[in-house]
Design an enzyme around this catalytic site. Structure first.
Site, PDB file in Angstrom:
ATOM      1  N   LEU A  21      -1.144   5.901   8.973  1.00  0.00           N
ATOM      2  CA  LEU A  21      -0.287   5.304   8.153  1.00  0.00           C
ATOM      3  C   LEU A  21      -0.532   4.034   8.052  1.00  0.00           C
ATOM      4  CD1 LEU A  21       3.126   6.797   9.794  1.00  0.00           C
ATOM      5  CD2 LEU A  21       1.923   7.566   7.395  1.00  0.00           C
ATOM      6  N   GLY A  22      -1.043   3.412   9.077  1.00  0.00           N
ATOM      7  CA  GLY A  22      -1.423   2.027   8.745  1.00  0.00           C
ATOM      8  C   GLY A  22      -2.199   1.256  10.049  1.00  0.00           C
ATOM      9  N   GLY A  24      -3.024  -2.478  12.363  1.00  0.00           N
ATOM     10  CA  GLY A  24      -2.767  -3.988  12.431  1.00  0.00           C
ATOM     11  C   GLY A  24      -3.487  -4.393  13.694  1.00  0.00           C
ATOM     12  N   GLY A  25      -3.238  -5.728  14.169  1.00  0.00           N
ATOM     13  CA  GLY A  25      -3.667  -6.259  15.395  1.00  0.00           C
ATOM     14  C   GLY A  25      -3.232  -5.475  16.521  1.00  0.00           C
ATOM     15  N   GLY A  27      -2.616  -2.442  16.882  1.00  0.00           N
ATOM     16  CA  GLY A  27      -3.024  -1.028  17.023  1.00  0.00           C
ATOM     17  C   GLY A  27      -2.794  -0.072  15.704  1.00  0.00           C
ATOM     18  N   LYS A  44       2.954   5.044  17.102  1.00  0.00           N
ATOM     19  CA  LYS A  44       2.248   3.619  17.099  1.00  0.00           C
ATOM     20  C   LYS A  44       1.427   3.779  18.542  1.00  0.00           C
ATOM     21  CE  LYS A  44       3.634  -0.130  15.683  1.00  0.00           C
ATOM     22  NZ  LYS A  44       4.252  -1.410  15.286  1.00  0.00           N
ATOM     23  N   ASP A 138       9.414 -11.320  16.336  1.00  0.00           N
ATOM     24  CA  ASP A 138       8.513 -11.214  15.250  1.00  0.00           C
ATOM     25  C   ASP A 138       9.311 -10.678  14.145  1.00  0.00           C
ATOM     26  OD1 ASP A 138       6.157 -11.386  14.107  1.00  0.00           O
ATOM     27  OD2 ASP A 138       5.223  -9.710  14.752  1.00  0.00           O
TER      28      ASP A 138
END
Length: 844
Positions: A21-22, A24-25, A27, A44, A138
């Site tokens: 699905l995507g 990033g930094g 994982g 995730k 965040d």
């Protein structure tokens, strides 16, 4: 191999990976299937860095598990927090259809209504986290997912606050540089840091731009710390009130922002939602789990309001003073000095001077610590602060009087030095009335006669005792207060104020522990205070509260009237009188007393609260709602207004509005009453286990309330937890026993004890209590409902139906009986179907 280049695994733990699905930094996120439940999840899988760093992994998993306890429609549901066999941490989340807010913003800014709707949902989810002590750290558009039906879901609770990500600012406490509040660079992030990010997300939704972005990181950091963004209205057509909310959220100093996400959400609502009127709905109020008035702390000492023709009224909040050290007794001394100065100003300044003073215990109960909070929560326009220090054995007190509002400023200050063996209170009181500009009309007793003692040691013990007493009424603090008042009396046996405060501490100890020995101690101390100072109102007020606690309402009325003869404007005496009149069965007189109190101090929210809760108990729900709305108008940061409004919506059947308002109240200040009534809402919705969680939270905050215990016991019984239910019924009975030993006239408590006795198999005691409760309060709908169930279970169907009929006439919510094992006998009563049909025909 980097996470970006790594191939997708076939499985992670028990989950079968379906696709990516995507990335990033932190994982990779996969779409996966849970073979046990047959549902799809978003998985995730965190980067290798977490597997290598045991401490970081442990912290992350702990935080993520804490976040998994959040149960809110605007927070992404966390199903599992675990790690693979080789130590790779992962989180299984609900998988939604839709897009992130970042993806949506890539197409341009949102319409104002849509931006406000989304940010209110996000803020509500974050507020639920803040209420449990969880800070996100965040918040950004990429961490908000908008489902296909338009519901915003906050992502990454419990992850960002531990880990940061590739875009995190070096040295920050988590967070992405372009959305991290200024204080995060120093690792000092708290709920106000999330408010900053919420303001920035709203700014970007309205304008399509992040005002702090720059080509390189150092420039972004400089903008965040030093540049004020232009108001959103400089770029799009935004209402001024919404402009103000965004800019306050983006204040550089955290103290200038909203204290948490709940306050931010309420400010947005106030900025964009017009005044509401409440619908006329049939009351369904009798089943609320707590006595609402118990949430208001009764001030023992007077609050003297301004006269109607005075100059602009000064509404003063005396905040807790800063002590000379962090030693517990030093802090208590500073708090006690602040409280006694507040009461001293009231006594010294005549009514016509136009001065209102907020009771110190109200300030502490609501957690007010700054001038801005005093404005938002209390409606105060002046704040007095103080700082204590020692210089060569001398006590130095620095006082400052500050205005409130958007730009607080110091109006006056004084520094007092007290020699060893000297007393600080009289000199400080004189300084305060002069700073207020009332020195010419105030009468300050400098010799200590009206104060009660001129012995420095007795005063020191007394002030520290007051400081402990005015805290959150923990048993340890109350015990320390009692000891210090006794020390003060040991130094000066004729110290009347110490005897009166000792009586107050004893009543508070009884209320906290239900230990009846405290009642005798309160009686002895109050009588001694009265003998020493028969012309002072305080001993009579103490006795009035004591008589109310024991159910001797005629005596409480007499004591309150004696106090009012001595001080006609005493808010504490008026409150005690109103409570006693209602307890004595004269609610009309109680209403007139509280209306008189409100006329005397129209700008003080506590008067509206007293009146609102009285109207609620009388079933005058629209009148009650008007008082709660008045609280919100006067003090939009005060949880009491939203709590009362939530109870109104719950009583009138608007459960969504009730839930929102309870959550708003908890976002400002978590309280056991809101949690217990949220439990009732979940029970109504069929979520019994969720209801049990709410009751456990309520009982963790206050385990003395037999009303919550009986509801929790009934719920456990419904869930089939017989052992837990029996234990809860026993606790209910013990708590009710203790309450009735002191106040045998409490019919509702007696009906609760009847229910507990029946559940524990003591039929004779249950019937006796039910019969007596019904005799004492035949028109109390709560008593009717409880006794009806007892009569139904003990073979008295006619009496049970009579009691249920009384409940229907008074508006009880009978759909509680429609389902559930506990009410099976009631549903089998001859005539129940006809009664239920009649209730449905009457409609809401």
């Amino acid at each position: 191999m980097s996470p970006r280049a790594a191939p997708a695994p076939e499985r992670v733990g028990r989950y079968r990976v379906l696709g990516e699905l995507g990335r990033g930094g932190m994982g990779v996120v996969y779409r996966a299937q849970d073979p046990r439940l047959g549902r799809e999840v978003a998985l995730k899988v965190l980067s290798d860095a977490f597997g290598r760093d045991a401490e970081a992994k442990a912290r992350l998993l702990d935080e993520a598990r804490a976040a998994a306890t959040l149960d809110h429609p605007n927070v992404c549901t966390v199903y599992e927090v675990a790690e693979t066999d080789d130590g790779q941490p992962f989180i299984a989340l609900a998988c939604y259809d839709g897009e992130t807010l970042a993806e949506r913003l890539a197409r341009g800014p949102l319409a104002i209504a849509e931006a406000v709707r989304l940010v209110r949902g996000v803020a509500a989810g974050v507020a639920a986290a803040h209420a449990q002590g969880i800070v996100h750290r965040d918040l950004k558009p990429a961490n908000v997912f908008v489902t296909d039906d338009g519901t915003p879901k906050v992502l990454d609770f419990g992850v960002a606050q531990v880990a940061g990500d590739a875009g995190a600012s070096e040295g920050t406490s988590g967070g992405t540089l372009a959305y991290a509040a200024p204080e995060q660079a120093a690792g000092a992030a708290d709920a106000r840091s999330d408010v900053w990010a919420l303001g920035l997300v709203l700014y970007e939704m309205l304008t399509g731009e992040n005002p702090f972005l720059a080509p390189y990181a150092a420039a972004v950091r400089y903008n965040v710390h030093h540049e004020d963004p232009p108001p959103p209205s400089a770029r799009v057509d935004v209402p001024p009130a919404l402009d103000a909310v965004v800019l306050r959220a983006l204040a550089k100093d955290p103290a200038d922002r909203y204290p948490d996400a709940g306050a931010f959400a309420l400010a947005i609502e106030a900025a964009v939602v017009p005044d509401r009127t409440v619908a006329r709905l049939r009351p369904r109020y009798a089943v609320l789990a707590v006595a609402l008035a118990a949430l208001l702390v009764a001030a023992m000492w007077s609050v003297r309001p301004g006269g109607p023709f005075a100059r602009e009224a000064v509404h003063l909040a005396v905040l807790a003073f800063e002590p000379e050290s962090d030693a517990p007794d030093d802090r208590a001394f500073a708090e006690g000095l602040a409280e006694t100065l507040a009461s001293g100003v009231v006594e010294a300044v005549p009514t016509e001077a136009g001065l209102w003073v907020v009771p110190a215990n109200v300030i502490r109960d609501l957690g007010v610590e700054t001038a801005r909070q005093a404005d938002a929560v209390l409606g105060a326009n002046r704040v007095l602060t103080g700082r204590l220090a020692r210089e060569g054995g001398r006590l130095v007190l620095t006082l400052a009087l500050t205005s409130t509002g958007d730009r607080p400023r110091t109006l006056a200050s004084r520094t007092l030095t007290v020699a060893p063996g000297g007393t600080v209170r009289a000199a400080a009181l004189q300084a305060v009335v002069e700073m207020l500009g009332l020195g010419g009309v105030a009468t300050v007793d400098r010799g200590g006669v009206a104060w009660g003692t001129d012995d420095p040691e007795a005063q020191r013990f007394f002030l520290a005792g007051v400081g402990y007493l005015e805290r959150d009424l923990e048993v340890a603090d109350l015990n320390r207060a009692v000891g210090l008042f006794e020390d003060a009396i040991g130094e000066d046996p004729d110290f009347a104020a110490a005897h009166a405060r000792l009586a107050e501490a004893a009543v508070a100890s009884y209320n906290r522990t239900r230990d009846t020995t405290w009642i005798g101690r309160a009686q002895t101390s109050a009588a001694r205070a009265l003998a020493l100072a028969p012309d002072a109102p305080h001993p009579h007020i103490a006795l009035a509260h004591l008589r109310n606690a024991t159910g001797d309402y005629p005596a409480a009325i007499a004591e309150a009237r004696l106090a009012l003869d001595l001080d006609p404007a005493s808010a504490a005496a008026l409150r005690a009188l109103g409570e006693a009149q209602e307890g004595a069965g004269d609610p009309a007189a109680a209403e007139q007393t509280l209306l008189h109190a409100l006329r005397l101090r129209p700008g003080l929210w506590t008067g509206h609260a007293d009146l609102g809760y009285l109207y609620f108990r009388l079933g005058r729900l629209e009148d009650a709602a008007a008082q709660f709305e008045a609280i919100i108008a006067l003090a939009p940061g005060n949880f009491q207004g939203y709590y009362g409004r939530a109870a109104f919506f719950q009583a009138t059947g608007d459960e969504d509005a009730a839930r929102r308002n309870y959550q708003a109240a908890n976002a400002i200040r978590p309280n056991y009453g809101a949690y217990s009534n949220l439990g009732l809402l979940l029970y109504d919705a069929g979520d019994q286990r969720g209801a049990a969680r709410m009751y456990r939270r309520a009982l963790a905050m206050d385990s003395t309330d037999h009303v919550i215990w009986i509801t929790f016991a009934d719920l456990l019984d419904e869930l089939g937890d017989q052992a837990g239910a029996r234990q809860a019924y026993r606790r209910t009975r013990r708590r009710a026993d203790a309450a009735l030993a002191v106040n045998p006239a409490d019919a509702y408590t007696r009906s609760i004890r009847a229910s507990a006795a029946l559940a524990l198999g003591d039929r004779a005691a249950a019937i006796a209590d039910a019969e007596q409760a019904l005799r004492e309060a035949p028109s109390d709908v709560r008593v009717s409902f409880r006794t009806a169930l007892v009569f139904a279970e003990t073979g008295s169907p006619a009496r049970a139906l009579d009691a249920l009929t009384a409940a229907v006439v008074n508006g009880h919510k009978l759909d509680y009986i429609d389902t559930g094992r506990l009410f099976a006998t009631a549903r089998a009563l001859p005539g129940w179907s006809a009664l239920r049909a009649q209730a449905q025909a009457d409609g809401p």
